[in-house]
Design a protein around this motif. Sequence first.
Motif: not given
Length: 144
Positions: A89-90, A50-51, A56-58
């Motif tokens: 992420r990114d 959840r955090w 923005g982390y997948v």
Amino acid sequence: MRTSLLLALVAVLAAGLAVLLTLQVRRWWKARLLHTRMGIASEGEEDAERWLAARGYVIVERQAQRRCTMHINGRVAEFDVRADLLVRRDDELLLVEVKTGEAADPRFPPTRRQLREYCAIFGVDRIFLFDATSMRLHEVQFLE
């Protein structure tokens, strides 16, 4: 004479029963502790997910497992390694290991060795340790 023999037999049986009861209670207690620990770990992983998602982390893979091979005295030995989360992420693939309590310190020897092993096996861009107790993410880099 028969009475003392009977009393001795009863005492031996009572002692044996006490030993068996103690072993059963011990097994139950260990199973209870393991169950509690697993529940805490599972909750920590859910909190971490959840955090991370909120930032923005997948999540790419949960309980990411890799089969590895090594040689021991010239013989092949296989083993599995499992990490808590692979995330993206990114355009970076990241590994996140989730810990609670003392194990959430990257300097804690078993945790440190585990993260070092992940560096060698998973081939990710970066490795993180998520402290589910304090809800903090730590990037861990090993210097050669």
